[in-house]
Motif scaffolding. Sequence first.
Motif, mmCIF file in Angstrom:
data_model
loop_
_atom_site.group_PDB
_atom_site.id
_atom_site.type_symbol
_atom_site.label_atom_id
_atom_site.label_comp_id
_atom_site.label_asym_id
_atom_site.label_seq_id
_atom_site.Cartn_x
_atom_site.Cartn_y
_atom_site.Cartn_z
ATOM 1 N N ILE A 14 0.837 -1.202 0.000
ATOM 2 C CA ILE A 14 0.000 0.000 0.000
ATOM 3 C C ILE A 14 0.873 1.254 0.000
ATOM 4 N N LEU A 15 1.925 1.229 0.806
ATOM 5 C CA LEU A 15 2.856 2.358 0.892
ATOM 6 C C LEU A 15 3.505 2.625 -0.461
ATOM 7 N N THR A 16 3.926 1.583 -1.156
ATOM 8 C CA THR A 16 4.547 1.719 -2.473
ATOM 9 C C THR A 16 3.579 2.326 -3.478
ATOM 10 N N ILE A 17 2.354 1.863 -3.468
ATOM 11 C CA ILE A 17 1.344 2.405 -4.382
ATOM 12 C C ILE A 17 1.041 3.865 -4.045
ATOM 13 N N ALA A 18 0.951 4.169 -2.756
ATOM 14 C CA ALA A 18 0.683 5.550 -2.346
ATOM 15 C C ALA A 18 1.788 6.485 -2.814
ATOM 16 N N ILE A 19 3.027 6.036 -2.692
ATOM 17 C CA ILE A 19 4.149 6.880 -3.119
ATOM 18 C C ILE A 19 4.167 7.029 -4.635
ATOM 19 N N SER A 20 4.053 5.909 -5.349
ATOM 20 C CA SER A 20 4.195 5.977 -6.808
ATOM 21 C C SER A 20 2.997 6.634 -7.488
ATOM 22 N N ILE A 72 -5.182 17.410 -4.043
ATOM 23 C CA ILE A 72 -5.714 16.355 -3.186
ATOM 24 C C ILE A 72 -4.992 15.027 -3.415
ATOM 25 N N LEU A 73 -4.429 14.820 -4.584
ATOM 26 C CA LEU A 73 -3.698 13.568 -4.845
ATOM 27 C C LEU A 73 -2.494 13.422 -3.917
ATOM 28 N N PRO A 74 -1.564 14.389 -3.883
ATOM 29 C CA PRO A 74 -0.453 14.226 -2.937
ATOM 30 C C PRO A 74 -0.890 14.296 -1.473
ATOM 31 N N ILE A 75 -1.922 15.072 -1.170
ATOM 32 C CA ILE A 75 -2.402 15.132 0.217
ATOM 33 C C ILE A 75 -2.888 13.758 0.662
ATOM 34 N N SER A 76 -3.720 13.122 -0.156
ATOM 35 C CA SER A 76 -4.219 11.796 0.217
ATOM 36 C C SER A 76 -3.079 10.774 0.214
ATOM 37 N N GLY A 77 -2.108 10.938 -0.669
ATOM 38 C CA GLY A 77 -0.943 10.051 -0.671
ATOM 39 C C GLY A 77 -0.155 10.148 0.623
ATOM 40 N N ILE A 78 0.027 11.367 1.104
ATOM 41 C CA ILE A 78 0.742 11.569 2.371
ATOM 42 C C ILE A 78 -0.050 10.947 3.520
ATOM 43 N N LEU A 79 -1.354 11.131 3.512
ATOM 44 C CA LEU A 79 -2.187 10.550 4.569
ATOM 45 C C LEU A 79 -2.134 9.021 4.546
ATOM 46 N N ILE A 80 -2.216 8.432 3.357
ATOM 47 C CA ILE A 80 -2.128 6.969 3.249
ATOM 48 C C ILE A 80 -0.752 6.496 3.701
ATOM 49 N N LEU A 81 0.294 7.220 3.348
ATOM 50 C CA LEU A 81 1.657 6.893 3.769
ATOM 51 C C LEU A 81 1.760 6.913 5.294
ATOM 52 N N ILE A 82 1.246 7.962 5.916
ATOM 53 C CA ILE A 82 1.274 8.071 7.382
ATOM 54 C C ILE A 82 0.506 6.913 8.010
ATOM 55 N N TYR A 83 -0.686 6.644 7.489
ATOM 56 C CA TYR A 83 -1.483 5.544 8.035
ATOM 57 C C TYR A 83 -0.789 4.197 7.860
ATOM 58 N N SER A 84 -0.139 3.976 6.743
ATOM 59 C CA SER A 84 0.557 2.709 6.522
ATOM 60 C C SER A 84 1.691 2.531 7.525
ATOM 61 N N LEU A 85 2.439 3.599 7.761
ATOM 62 C CA LEU A 85 3.523 3.521 8.747
ATOM 63 C C LEU A 85 2.972 3.258 10.146
#
Length: 164
Positions: free
Chosen positions: A95-101, A132-145
């Motif tokens: 999930i983290l990889t997909i959120a980043i890429s 909103i794309l990078p914002i949601s990506g950052i949120l998903i990244l934080i949640y994954s960690l």
Amino acid sequence: MKRFKKTLDKVLSDVCVGLLAFMTLITIYQITMRYVFNSPSTISEDILSYSFVWVSLLGTALVFGQKDHMRLSFFSDKVKGRGQIALSIFSELLILTIAISVFLVGGKAVMGVGALQISPTLYISMDWIYIILPISGILILIYSLINIIQSIQEFNESGKGEWQ
């Protein structure tokens, strides 16, 4: 960590509720203008479209944070102990990889294109919509960690084993 996640969940769910309430009001306005005054509003149509994208992506981040997303439990039900924690961590890393890429790298590219475009009805730069794309990506990244850290902590606290 749990307090931070709980606060993030609360803020994000409140933002989603606020956006949905806003969308409801805009929809009522749009219907009233169209059918009562026979003067449809094009601005409200765009606002609704952009708001829908925003609430969808923010809701996606919230769902990933709460681990309520759809998943196939075929493998996770079959493994126990260290295998289960490894599968959980692998899933979060995926999930983290997909959120980043997709969200961060792809979102930054889309924002670059959006900076060259102006919304025809709202007269704003489209990068304000695409942010909103990078914002949601950052949120998903934080949640994954957070999910990875919590999975390891729960595994260690359950007495099933240490990572040493």
